[in-house]
Design a protein around this motif. Structure first.
Motif, PDB file in Angstrom:
ATOM      1  N   VAL A   1     -48.872 -47.599 -10.025  1.00 51.04           N
ATOM      2  CA  VAL A   1     -47.741 -48.540 -10.071  1.00 51.04           C
ATOM      3  C   VAL A   1     -47.889 -49.460 -11.280  1.00 51.04           C
ATOM      4  CG1 VAL A   1     -46.674 -50.517  -8.897  1.00 51.04           C
ATOM      5  CG2 VAL A   1     -47.262 -48.465  -7.596  1.00 51.04           C
ATOM      6  N   VAL A   2     -49.091 -49.995 -11.448  1.00 53.85           N
ATOM      7  CA  VAL A   2     -49.364 -50.911 -12.549  1.00 53.85           C
ATOM      8  C   VAL A   2     -49.279 -50.177 -13.885  1.00 53.85           C
ATOM      9  CG1 VAL A   2     -51.135 -52.385 -13.591  1.00 53.85           C
ATOM     10  CG2 VAL A   2     -50.699 -52.489 -11.135  1.00 53.85           C
ATOM     11  N   ALA A   3     -49.782 -48.965 -13.953  1.00 55.68           N
ATOM     12  CA  ALA A   3     -49.713 -48.179 -15.188  1.00 55.68           C
ATOM     13  C   ALA A   3     -48.263 -47.973 -15.614  1.00 55.68           C
ATOM     14  CB  ALA A   3     -50.403 -46.827 -14.997  1.00 55.68           C
ATOM     15  N   ASP A   4     -47.414 -47.612 -14.672  1.00 59.60           N
ATOM     16  CA  ASP A   4     -45.994 -47.405 -14.984  1.00 59.60           C
ATOM     17  C   ASP A   4     -45.340 -48.698 -15.456  1.00 59.60           C
ATOM     18  OD1 ASP A   4     -46.315 -44.752 -14.217  1.00 59.60           O
ATOM     19  OD2 ASP A   4     -45.379 -45.033 -12.244  1.00 59.60           O
ATOM     20  N   ALA A   5     -45.656 -49.798 -14.771  1.00 56.96           N
ATOM     21  CA  ALA A   5     -45.062 -51.092 -15.132  1.00 56.96           C
ATOM     22  C   ALA A   5     -45.510 -51.541 -16.517  1.00 56.96           C
ATOM     23  CB  ALA A   5     -45.422 -52.143 -14.082  1.00 56.96           C
ATOM     24  N   LEU A   6     -46.787 -51.429 -16.789  1.00 57.94           N
ATOM     25  CA  LEU A   6     -47.298 -51.886 -18.081  1.00 57.94           C
ATOM     26  C   LEU A   6     -46.839 -50.981 -19.223  1.00 57.94           C
ATOM     27  CD1 LEU A   6     -50.898 -52.969 -17.021  1.00 57.94           C
ATOM     28  CD2 LEU A   6     -48.996 -54.480 -17.692  1.00 57.94           C
ATOM     29  N   GLN A   7     -46.852 -49.676 -19.023  1.00 57.07           N
ATOM     30  CA  GLN A   7     -46.410 -48.771 -20.083  1.00 57.07           C
ATOM     31  C   GLN A   7     -44.923 -48.962 -20.379  1.00 57.07           C
ATOM     32  OE1 GLN A   7     -48.131 -46.873 -22.209  1.00 57.07           O
ATOM     33  NE2 GLN A   7     -46.202 -46.390 -23.214  1.00 57.07           N
ATOM     34  N   GLY A   8     -44.118 -49.071 -19.354  1.00 61.81           N
ATOM     35  CA  GLY A   8     -42.691 -49.304 -19.568  1.00 61.81           C
ATOM     36  C   GLY A   8     -42.432 -50.613 -20.294  1.00 61.81           C
ATOM     37  N   THR A   9     -43.181 -51.632 -19.932  1.00 61.18           N
ATOM     38  CA  THR A   9     -43.030 -52.931 -20.583  1.00 61.18           C
ATOM     39  C   THR A   9     -43.470 -52.865 -22.039  1.00 61.18           C
ATOM     40  OG1 THR A   9     -43.346 -54.069 -18.468  1.00 61.18           O
ATOM     41  CG2 THR A   9     -43.690 -55.364 -20.468  1.00 61.18           C
ATOM     42  N   LEU A  10     -44.561 -52.163 -22.300  1.00 59.82           N
ATOM     43  CA  LEU A  10     -45.033 -52.006 -23.677  1.00 59.82           C
ATOM     44  C   LEU A  10     -43.957 -51.343 -24.542  1.00 59.82           C
ATOM     45  CD1 LEU A  10     -47.287 -52.232 -25.791  1.00 59.82           C
ATOM     46  CD2 LEU A  10     -48.136 -50.019 -24.971  1.00 59.82           C
ATOM     47  N   VAL A  11     -43.379 -50.277 -24.045  1.00 56.94           N
ATOM     48  CA  VAL A  11     -42.327 -49.571 -24.786  1.00 56.94           C
ATOM     49  C   VAL A  11     -41.126 -50.491 -25.014  1.00 56.94           C
ATOM     50  CG1 VAL A  11     -40.613 -47.711 -24.603  1.00 56.94           C
ATOM     51  CG2 VAL A  11     -43.024 -47.252 -24.109  1.00 56.94           C
ATOM     52  N   ASP A  12     -40.708 -51.207 -23.969  1.00 58.57           N
ATOM     53  CA  ASP A  12     -39.572 -52.123 -24.108  1.00 58.57           C
ATOM     54  C   ASP A  12     -39.836 -53.188 -25.162  1.00 58.57           C
ATOM     55  OD1 ASP A  12     -38.161 -50.786 -22.128  1.00 58.57           O
ATOM     56  OD2 ASP A  12     -38.518 -52.314 -20.584  1.00 58.57           O
ATOM     57  N   LEU A  13     -41.040 -53.753 -25.155  1.00 59.54           N
ATOM     58  CA  LEU A  13     -41.354 -54.820 -26.098  1.00 59.54           C
ATOM     59  C   LEU A  13     -41.457 -54.313 -27.535  1.00 59.54           C
ATOM     60  CD1 LEU A  13     -43.975 -56.801 -24.011  1.00 59.54           C
ATOM     61  CD2 LEU A  13     -41.642 -57.519 -24.595  1.00 59.54           C
TER      62      LEU A  13
ATOM     63  N   ASP B   1     -49.090 -56.904 -27.192  1.00 57.44           N
ATOM     64  CA  ASP B   1     -50.546 -56.843 -27.312  1.00 57.44           C
ATOM     65  C   ASP B   1     -51.208 -57.229 -25.990  1.00 57.44           C
ATOM     66  OD1 ASP B   1     -52.887 -56.405 -29.001  1.00 57.44           O
ATOM     67  OD2 ASP B   1     -53.221 -58.556 -28.753  1.00 57.44           O
ATOM     68  N   THR B   2     -50.715 -58.272 -25.356  1.00 56.05           N
ATOM     69  CA  THR B   2     -51.272 -58.717 -24.077  1.00 56.05           C
ATOM     70  C   THR B   2     -51.090 -57.652 -23.002  1.00 56.05           C
ATOM     71  OG1 THR B   2     -50.850 -61.028 -24.658  1.00 56.05           O
ATOM     72  CG2 THR B   2     -51.169 -60.538 -22.323  1.00 56.05           C
ATOM     73  N   VAL B   3     -49.918 -57.046 -22.960  1.00 53.83           N
ATOM     74  CA  VAL B   3     -49.627 -55.991 -21.981  1.00 53.83           C
ATOM     75  C   VAL B   3     -50.532 -54.784 -22.222  1.00 53.83           C
ATOM     76  CG1 VAL B   3     -47.849 -54.288 -21.357  1.00 53.83           C
ATOM     77  CG2 VAL B   3     -47.271 -56.721 -21.433  1.00 53.83           C
ATOM     78  N   ALA B   4     -50.664 -54.372 -23.471  1.00 58.56           N
ATOM     79  CA  ALA B   4     -51.512 -53.218 -23.794  1.00 58.56           C
ATOM     80  C   ALA B   4     -52.970 -53.493 -23.444  1.00 58.56           C
ATOM     81  CB  ALA B   4     -51.373 -52.864 -25.269  1.00 58.56           C
TER      82      ALA B   4
ATOM     83  N   GLY C   1     -48.531 -46.769 -27.509  1.00 60.94           N
ATOM     84  CA  GLY C   1     -47.545 -47.399 -28.370  1.00 60.94           C
ATOM     85  C   GLY C   1     -47.228 -46.563 -29.593  1.00 60.94           C
ATOM     86  N   ARG C   2     -47.439 -45.249 -29.494  1.00 59.51           N
ATOM     87  CA  ARG C   2     -47.183 -44.370 -30.637  1.00 59.51           C
ATOM     88  C   ARG C   2     -45.685 -44.326 -30.952  1.00 59.51           C
ATOM     89  NH1 ARG C   2     -49.120 -38.941 -28.657  1.00 59.51           N
ATOM     90  NH2 ARG C   2     -48.201 -39.803 -26.772  1.00 59.51           N
ATOM     91  N   PRO C   3     -45.343 -44.155 -32.236  1.00 62.24           N
ATOM     92  CA  PRO C   3     -43.924 -44.130 -32.619  1.00 62.24           C
ATOM     93  C   PRO C   3     -43.100 -43.110 -31.829  1.00 62.24           C
ATOM     94  CG  PRO C   3     -45.285 -44.245 -34.579  1.00 62.24           C
ATOM     95  CD  PRO C   3     -46.221 -44.047 -33.396  1.00 62.24           C
TER      96      PRO C   3
END
Length: 159
Positions: free
Chosen positions: A15-27, A65-68, A80-82
Protein backbone atom coordinates in the motif's frame (compact mmCIF):
# COMPACT_ATOMS: atom_id res chain seq x y z
CA UNK A 1 17.33 -8.73 -4.43
CA UNK A 2 16.32 -6.85 -1.29
CA UNK A 3 19.01 -4.52 -0.06
CA UNK A 4 16.99 -2.63 2.54
CA UNK A 5 14.52 -4.54 4.68
CA UNK A 6 11.20 -2.89 5.41
CA UNK A 7 9.88 -2.41 8.90
CA UNK A 8 6.35 -2.79 7.52
CA UNK A 9 4.48 -6.06 7.02
CA UNK A 10 4.13 -7.02 3.35
CA UNK A 11 0.47 -5.96 2.82
CA UNK A 12 1.12 -2.52 4.37
CA UNK A 13 4.39 -2.22 2.46
CA UNK A 14 2.58 -2.68 -0.85
CA UNK A 15 0.00 0.00 0.00
CA UNK A 16 2.78 2.38 1.00
CA UNK A 17 4.87 1.49 -2.07
CA UNK A 18 1.96 2.33 -4.38
CA UNK A 19 1.25 5.59 -2.55
CA UNK A 20 4.85 6.76 -2.52
CA UNK A 21 5.60 5.77 -6.12
CA UNK A 22 2.45 7.44 -7.41
CA UNK A 23 3.26 10.57 -5.45
CA UNK A 24 6.83 10.60 -6.74
CA UNK A 25 5.61 10.42 -10.34
CA UNK A 26 3.01 13.15 -9.73
CA UNK A 27 5.58 15.47 -8.16
CA UNK A 28 8.21 14.95 -10.84
CA UNK A 29 5.57 15.50 -13.51
CA UNK A 30 4.35 18.65 -11.76
CA UNK A 31 7.90 20.00 -11.55
CA UNK A 32 8.47 19.38 -15.28
CA UNK A 33 5.21 21.10 -16.20
CA UNK A 34 6.04 24.00 -13.92
CA UNK A 35 9.46 24.53 -15.49
CA UNK A 36 8.18 24.14 -19.05
CA UNK A 37 5.59 26.89 -18.62
CA UNK A 38 8.04 28.93 -16.51
CA UNK A 39 10.28 29.18 -19.57
CA UNK A 40 7.45 29.85 -22.02
CA UNK A 41 4.98 32.11 -20.22
CA UNK A 42 3.98 35.38 -21.87
CA UNK A 43 1.51 38.05 -20.92
CA UNK A 44 1.01 40.99 -18.62
CA UNK A 45 1.47 38.90 -15.47
CA UNK A 46 4.64 37.22 -16.74
CA UNK A 47 6.91 38.26 -13.90
CA UNK A 48 4.71 37.37 -10.93
CA UNK A 49 3.58 34.04 -12.34
CA UNK A 50 7.12 33.25 -13.52
CA UNK A 51 8.36 33.52 -9.93
CA UNK A 52 5.29 31.78 -8.52
CA UNK A 53 6.03 28.80 -10.78
CA UNK A 54 9.50 28.55 -9.25
CA UNK A 55 7.88 28.18 -5.83
CA UNK A 56 5.70 25.29 -7.02
CA UNK A 57 8.66 23.60 -8.70
CA UNK A 58 10.77 23.98 -5.53
CA UNK A 59 7.99 22.41 -3.43
CA UNK A 60 7.52 19.56 -5.91
CA UNK A 61 11.24 18.81 -6.15
CA UNK A 62 11.85 19.02 -2.42
CA UNK A 63 8.95 16.73 -1.58
CA UNK A 64 9.86 14.37 -4.45
CA UNK A 65 13.22 13.84 -2.78
CA UNK A 66 11.57 13.34 0.62
CA UNK A 67 9.04 10.89 -0.83
CA UNK A 68 11.74 8.92 -2.67
CA UNK A 69 13.89 8.75 0.45
CA UNK A 70 10.91 7.60 2.53
CA UNK A 71 10.36 4.80 0.03
CA UNK A 72 14.03 3.81 0.10
CA UNK A 73 14.04 3.83 3.92
CA UNK A 74 11.19 1.29 3.81
CA UNK A 75 12.98 -0.98 1.34
CA UNK A 76 10.94 0.26 -1.63
CA UNK A 77 13.16 1.29 -4.55
CA UNK A 78 11.81 4.61 -5.91
CA UNK A 79 11.48 4.93 -9.69
CA UNK A 80 11.96 8.43 -11.05
CA UNK A 81 13.28 7.42 -14.47
CA UNK A 82 12.15 9.58 -17.41
CA UNK A 83 10.33 6.68 -19.07
CA UNK A 84 8.42 5.97 -15.85
CA UNK A 85 7.31 9.58 -15.57
CA UNK A 86 6.38 9.71 -19.27
CA UNK A 87 4.26 6.55 -19.15
CA UNK A 88 2.59 6.87 -15.75
CA UNK A 89 2.13 10.60 -15.09
CA UNK A 90 -1.54 11.65 -15.08
CA UNK A 91 -0.86 15.34 -15.75
CA UNK A 92 -1.80 16.99 -19.01
CA UNK A 93 1.23 18.30 -20.85
CA UNK A 94 1.45 22.00 -21.65
CA UNK A 95 1.22 22.96 -25.28
CA UNK A 96 4.40 23.56 -27.22
CA UNK A 97 5.77 27.09 -27.50
CA UNK A 98 4.66 30.28 -25.79
CA UNK A 99 1.81 30.00 -23.32
CA UNK A 100 -0.44 32.90 -22.29
CA UNK A 101 -0.32 33.73 -18.58
CA UNK A 102 -4.03 32.91 -18.09
CA UNK A 103 -3.51 29.51 -19.72
CA UNK A 104 -0.52 28.84 -17.47
CA UNK A 105 -2.62 29.57 -14.40
CA UNK A 106 -5.39 27.26 -15.64
CA UNK A 107 -2.91 24.49 -16.39
CA UNK A 108 -1.30 24.79 -12.95
CA UNK A 109 -4.67 24.71 -11.21
CA UNK A 110 -5.58 21.59 -13.19
CA UNK A 111 -2.23 19.93 -12.44
CA UNK A 112 -2.46 20.78 -8.75
CA UNK A 113 -6.06 19.49 -8.66
CA UNK A 114 -4.91 16.19 -10.16
CA UNK A 115 -2.06 15.83 -7.69
CA UNK A 116 -4.13 16.86 -4.67
CA UNK A 117 -6.95 14.47 -5.66
CA UNK A 118 -4.50 11.59 -5.89
CA UNK A 119 -2.88 12.58 -2.60
CA UNK A 120 -6.20 12.58 -0.78
CA UNK A 121 -6.83 9.02 -1.99
CA UNK A 122 -3.35 8.00 -0.86
CA UNK A 123 -3.85 9.65 2.53
CA UNK A 124 -6.92 7.45 3.03
CA UNK A 125 -5.11 4.35 1.76
CA UNK A 126 -2.15 4.78 4.11
CA UNK A 127 -4.24 5.44 7.23
CA UNK A 128 -3.74 1.97 8.65
CA UNK A 129 -0.76 0.90 6.56
CA UNK A 130 1.70 3.56 7.74
CA UNK A 131 0.83 6.75 9.57
CA UNK A 132 4.34 8.15 9.09
CA UNK A 133 3.89 8.05 5.32
CA UNK A 134 0.36 9.36 5.73
CA UNK A 135 1.70 12.33 7.71
CA UNK A 136 4.16 13.11 4.92
CA UNK A 137 1.34 13.01 2.36
CA UNK A 138 -0.82 15.27 4.54
CA UNK A 139 1.96 17.86 4.83
CA UNK A 140 2.53 17.78 1.09
CA UNK A 141 -1.19 18.18 0.39
CA UNK A 142 -1.32 21.28 2.60
CA UNK A 143 1.58 22.85 0.69
CA UNK A 144 0.07 22.09 -2.72
CA UNK A 145 -3.34 23.40 -1.65
CA UNK A 146 -1.65 26.66 -0.69
CA UNK A 147 -0.11 26.91 -4.16
CA UNK A 148 -3.46 26.06 -5.74
CA UNK A 149 -5.18 28.81 -3.77
CA UNK A 150 -2.63 31.34 -4.97
CA UNK A 151 -2.95 30.31 -8.61
CA UNK A 152 -6.73 30.21 -8.40
CA UNK A 153 -6.74 33.79 -7.07
CA UNK A 154 -4.67 34.84 -10.12
CA UNK A 155 -7.53 34.23 -12.55
CA UNK A 156 -10.36 35.60 -10.44
CA UNK A 157 -12.96 36.68 -11.56
CA UNK A 158 -12.36 35.02 -14.96
CA UNK A 159 -12.90 31.45 -13.70
Amino acid sequence: MTVVKSTLPDPARQVVADALQGTLVDLLGLSLIGKQVHWNIVGPRFRTIHFQLDEVVATARSYADTVAERAAALGIPPDGRPETIATTCAHQSPKEGWVQDTEVVGLLIESLDTTIGQLRERINATDEADRVTQDLLISLTAELEKHRWMFQAENWPRD
